[in-house]
Design an enzyme around this catalytic site. Structure first.
Site, PDB file in Angstrom:
ATOM      1  N   ASP A  94       0.804  -1.120   0.363  1.00  0.00           N
ATOM      2  CA  ASP A  94       0.504  -0.310   0.418  1.00  0.00           C
ATOM      3  C   ASP A  94       0.615   1.346  -0.057  1.00  0.00           C
ATOM      4  O   ASP A  94       1.642   1.565   0.304  1.00  0.00           O
ATOM      5  CB  ASP A  94      -0.545  -0.061   1.044  1.00  0.00           C
ATOM      6  CG  ASP A  94      -2.519   0.560   1.102  1.00  0.00           C
ATOM      7  OD1 ASP A  94      -3.678   0.716   1.809  1.00  0.00           O
ATOM      8  OD2 ASP A  94      -1.671   1.556  -0.183  1.00  0.00           O
ATOM      9  N   SER A  95       0.432   2.617  -0.034  1.00  0.00           N
ATOM     10  CA  SER A  95       0.961   3.510  -0.656  1.00  0.00           C
ATOM     11  C   SER A  95       1.668   4.478   0.563  1.00  0.00           C
ATOM     12  O   SER A  95       2.362   5.518   0.573  1.00  0.00           O
ATOM     13  CB  SER A  95       0.614   4.666  -1.563  1.00  0.00           C
ATOM     14  OG  SER A  95      -0.872   4.242  -1.434  1.00  0.00           O
ATOM     15  N   GLY A  96       0.754   3.956   1.929  1.00  0.00           N
ATOM     16  CA  GLY A  96       1.110   4.852   3.220  1.00  0.00           C
ATOM     17  C   GLY A  96      -0.149   5.825   3.270  1.00  0.00           C
ATOM     18  O   GLY A  96       0.242   6.052   5.058  1.00  0.00           O
ATOM     19  N   GLY A  97      -0.888   6.375   2.680  1.00  0.00           N
ATOM     20  CA  GLY A  97      -1.540   7.144   2.783  1.00  0.00           C
ATOM     21  C   GLY A  97      -2.438   6.913   4.072  1.00  0.00           C
ATOM     22  O   GLY A  97      -3.009   7.651   4.922  1.00  0.00           O
ATOM     23  N   PHE A  98      -3.497   5.645   3.801  1.00  0.00           N
ATOM     24  CA  PHE A  98      -4.174   5.104   4.627  1.00  0.00           C
ATOM     25  C   PHE A  98      -3.570   4.681   5.969  1.00  0.00           C
ATOM     26  O   PHE A  98      -4.111   5.387   7.238  1.00  0.00           O
ATOM     27  CB  PHE A  98      -5.333   3.691   4.578  1.00  0.00           C
ATOM     28  CG  PHE A  98      -6.330   3.257   4.699  1.00  0.00           C
ATOM     29  CD1 PHE A  98      -5.464   2.268   6.037  1.00  0.00           C
ATOM     30  CD2 PHE A  98      -7.513   3.937   4.771  1.00  0.00           C
ATOM     31  CE1 PHE A  98      -6.883   1.704   6.734  1.00  0.00           C
ATOM     32  CE2 PHE A  98      -8.232   2.822   5.317  1.00  0.00           C
ATOM     33  CZ  PHE A  98      -8.206   2.170   6.329  1.00  0.00           C
ATOM     34  N   GLN A 191     -11.547   7.060  -5.866  1.00  0.00           N
ATOM     35  CA  GLN A 191     -12.267   7.337  -4.612  1.00  0.00           C
ATOM     36  C   GLN A 191     -13.575   8.018  -4.627  1.00  0.00           C
ATOM     37  O   GLN A 191     -14.240   7.531  -6.184  1.00  0.00           O
ATOM     38  CB  GLN A 191     -11.258   8.918  -3.913  1.00  0.00           C
ATOM     39  CG  GLN A 191      -9.995   7.896  -3.369  1.00  0.00           C
ATOM     40  CD  GLN A 191      -9.947   7.082  -2.592  1.00  0.00           C
ATOM     41  OE1 GLN A 191     -11.137   6.908  -1.574  1.00  0.00           O
ATOM     42  NE2 GLN A 191      -9.230   5.992  -1.865  1.00  0.00           N
ATOM     43  N   ASP A 268      -7.867  -7.680   0.298  1.00  0.00           N
ATOM     44  CA  ASP A 268      -7.372  -7.814   1.260  1.00  0.00           C
ATOM     45  C   ASP A 268      -7.456  -7.787   3.092  1.00  0.00           C
ATOM     46  O   ASP A 268      -8.755  -6.869   2.364  1.00  0.00           O
ATOM     47  CB  ASP A 268      -6.061  -6.529   1.504  1.00  0.00           C
ATOM     48  CG  ASP A 268      -6.048  -5.682   1.586  1.00  0.00           C
ATOM     49  OD1 ASP A 268      -6.499  -4.887   1.187  1.00  0.00           O
ATOM     50  OD2 ASP A 268      -6.172  -5.832   2.468  1.00  0.00           O
ATOM     51  N   CYS A 306     -12.327 -30.056   7.125  1.00  0.00           N
ATOM     52  CA  CYS A 306     -10.837 -29.103   7.058  1.00  0.00           C
ATOM     53  C   CYS A 306      -9.145 -29.828   7.198  1.00  0.00           C
ATOM     54  O   CYS A 306      -9.277 -30.290   7.494  1.00  0.00           O
ATOM     55  CB  CYS A 306     -11.037 -27.706   7.274  1.00  0.00           C
ATOM     56  SG  CYS A 306      -9.460 -26.900   7.185  1.00  0.00           S
ATOM     57  N   CYS A 308      -6.681 -27.835   7.605  1.00  0.00           N
ATOM     58  CA  CYS A 308      -4.801 -27.381   7.702  1.00  0.00           C
ATOM     59  C   CYS A 308      -4.878 -28.304   8.828  1.00  0.00           C
ATOM     60  O   CYS A 308      -5.366 -29.374   9.253  1.00  0.00           O
ATOM     61  CB  CYS A 308      -6.144 -26.476   7.351  1.00  0.00           C
ATOM     62  SG  CYS A 308      -6.853 -25.876   9.673  1.00  0.00           S
ATOM     63  N   CYS A 311      -6.825 -28.094  11.848  1.00  0.00           N
ATOM     64  CA  CYS A 311      -8.148 -29.259  12.084  1.00  0.00           C
ATOM     65  C   CYS A 311      -7.731 -30.902  12.099  1.00  0.00           C
ATOM     66  O   CYS A 311      -8.331 -31.206  12.570  1.00  0.00           O
ATOM     67  CB  CYS A 311      -8.994 -28.894  10.430  1.00  0.00           C
ATOM     68  SG  CYS A 311     -10.006 -27.217  11.248  1.00  0.00           S
ATOM     69  N   HIS A 337      -5.169 -21.591   9.717  1.00  0.00           N
ATOM     70  CA  HIS A 337      -7.206 -22.323   9.862  1.00  0.00           C
ATOM     71  C   HIS A 337      -7.400 -21.214   9.036  1.00  0.00           C
ATOM     72  O   HIS A 337      -8.300 -21.825   7.871  1.00  0.00           O
ATOM     73  CB  HIS A 337      -7.222 -22.888  11.424  1.00  0.00           C
ATOM     74  CG  HIS A 337      -9.240 -22.843  10.537  1.00  0.00           C
ATOM     75  ND1 HIS A 337      -9.325 -23.999   9.857  1.00  0.00           N
ATOM     76  CD2 HIS A 337     -10.089 -22.050  10.236  1.00  0.00           C
ATOM     77  CE1 HIS A 337     -11.279 -24.159   9.551  1.00  0.00           C
ATOM     78  NE2 HIS A 337     -10.942 -22.671   9.569  1.00  0.00           N
TER      79      HIS A 337
END
Ligand SMILES: CNc1nc2c(CC[C@H]3O[C@H](OC)[C@H](OC)[C@@H](OC)[C@@H]3OC)c3nc(N)[nH]c(=O)c3cc2[nH]1
Length: 374
Positions: A94-98, A191, A268, A306, A308, A311, A337
């Site tokens: 990510d670009s950092g602004g958030f 936006q 994400d 499952c 994993c 499990c 999991h």
């Protein structure tokens, strides 16, 4: 598979949903894709090999966190983020602004960029579109996000417009500073909050600038699922259909199913990993709180069927015990999991789209969740 350049091809569609492949020099990304969050050069409680074993083709890094510690320059000097964190597949940053707006203190935003004090040691820093591109280049990320301002929610039309227009000026500066980097991608971020006319203007401006992919930004910021889907009913369609569409920060499993049906290719969210560290298991039948005493004598796995390690190797009773005892293995097993469940959900979505059966998959998804955990 690898490709010298960055590319995207759709293999199947089902309604607005697409099943495709993003090709990069570091490997292919099957879409729709869920990208686990590796904020400070690690997906917390997981080894990179474990992240890959869950089915992840790409993971995320964070410009804001890494520029503060250990710094992008140090990571570059050590061979870049892939080598540093021992993950040789694609990385998106990510670009950092958030993060600046959500984590830093004493923030000052101007047309140039944002100055702020580190939440770690109070040191002063500045991020501009140019500096964000430089940091992401130093990190070596394969997919770079334009520097934007994520418009807070709610925002009146005037506030939203001013924020969107600033982000579009920053998008142009990000594009100019990114330059020509074969094999690396720059994504623009739409936006416009919940205002369709602004979303359209933002999309049009981004298309004019030209990006390798397009994110729907400014959502999952407190508007709720109904409002988010209302925007997703039109916003992705405004973006080029031959490029990947990335919905940032989303989400719960039902958010993901609904977003994919509306044309989103990449997502994400910190939820599967963060909630795993607090003892929350995500399953096809909904959320299971392993801290609940009802599990303390239960010999069954968290999720029947499952595959994993949590499990196949452990009982709910054991998971309950190690989580209540605050044992590190509790975070390891539940994170594994949850990421495995999310990747299984993505595989199910990709298969359903390829089979033209997304409606059936969605109905079965909601029916299973409605059954609830027993
Ligand atoms: C939750 N709702 C949510 N997250 C939005 C993120 C951040 C995504 C970011 O969210 C965490 O940072 C805080 C993750 O780290 C914990 C980052 O992973 C590295 C992830 O980076 C893609 C947005 N980022 C930008 N640049 N612009 C956005 O409009 C935007 C909207 C979001 N909504």
């Amino acid at each position: 598979m690898t490709s010298a350049t960055f590319g995207f091809a759709v293999q199947a569609t089902c309604g607005k949903a697409r099943a495709g492949t993003i090709t990069t020099p570091r490997g292919d990304i099957r879409t729709p894709a869920f990208m686990p969050v590796g904020t400070a050069a690690t997906v917390k409680a997981m080894l990179p090999g474990s992240v890959r074993a869950t089915g992840a083709d790409i993971l995320l890094g964070n410009t804001y966190h890494l520029m503060l510690r250990p710094t992008a320059e140090r990571i570059a000097a050590l061979g870049g983020l892939h080598k540093f964190m021992n993950w040789d597949r694609p990385i998106l940053t990510d670009s950092g602004g958030f993060q600046v707006m959500s984590l830093a203190s004493l923030r000052k935003m101007t047309e140039k960029g944002v100055t702020f004090r580190s939440h770690i040691d109070g040191s002063r820093h500045e991020i501009t579109p140019e500096r964000s591109m430089e940091i992401q280049r130093l990190l070596g990320s394969d997919i770079v996000m334009a520097f934007d301002e994520c418009t807070p929610y709610p925002a009146d039309e005037g506030t939203a417009r001013a924020s969107m227009e600033l982000s579009m000026r920053w998008a142009q500066r990000s594009r100019d500073a990114f330059g020509d980097r074969p094999g690396h991608a720059l994504f623009g971020i739409q936006q416009g909050s919940v205002y369709a006319d602004q979303r359209a203007e933002s999309a049009s401006k981004l298309r004019t600038i030209g990006f390798d992919g397009y994110a729907v930004g400014g959502l999952a910021v407190g508007e709720g699922q109904e409002k988010m889907f209302e925007v997703l009913d039109y916003a992705p369609d405004m973006l080029p259909e031959d490029k990947p569409r990335y919905l940032m920060g989303v989400g719960k499993p039902s958010d993901i199913v609904g977003a994919v049906a509306r044309g989103i290719d990449m997502m994400d969210c910190v939820l599967p990993s963060r909630s795993g560290r607090t003892g929350q298991g995500w399953t096809a039948r909904g959320q299971v709180n392993l801290r609940n005493a009802r599990h303390r004598d239960d010999p069954r796995p968290l999720e029947e069927g499952c595959t994993c390690p949590a499990c196949t190797g452990y009982s709910r009773a054991y998971l309950h015990h190690v989580i209540k005892s605050d044992e590190i293995i509790g975070s390891m097993l539940l994170t594994w999991h949850n990421l495995h469940y999310y990747q299984s959900l993505m595989q199910g979505l990709r298969d359903a789209i390829s089979a033209g059966a997304l409606a059936d998959f969605t109905a079965a998804f909601h029916a299973n969740v409605a059954l609830g955990d027993v």
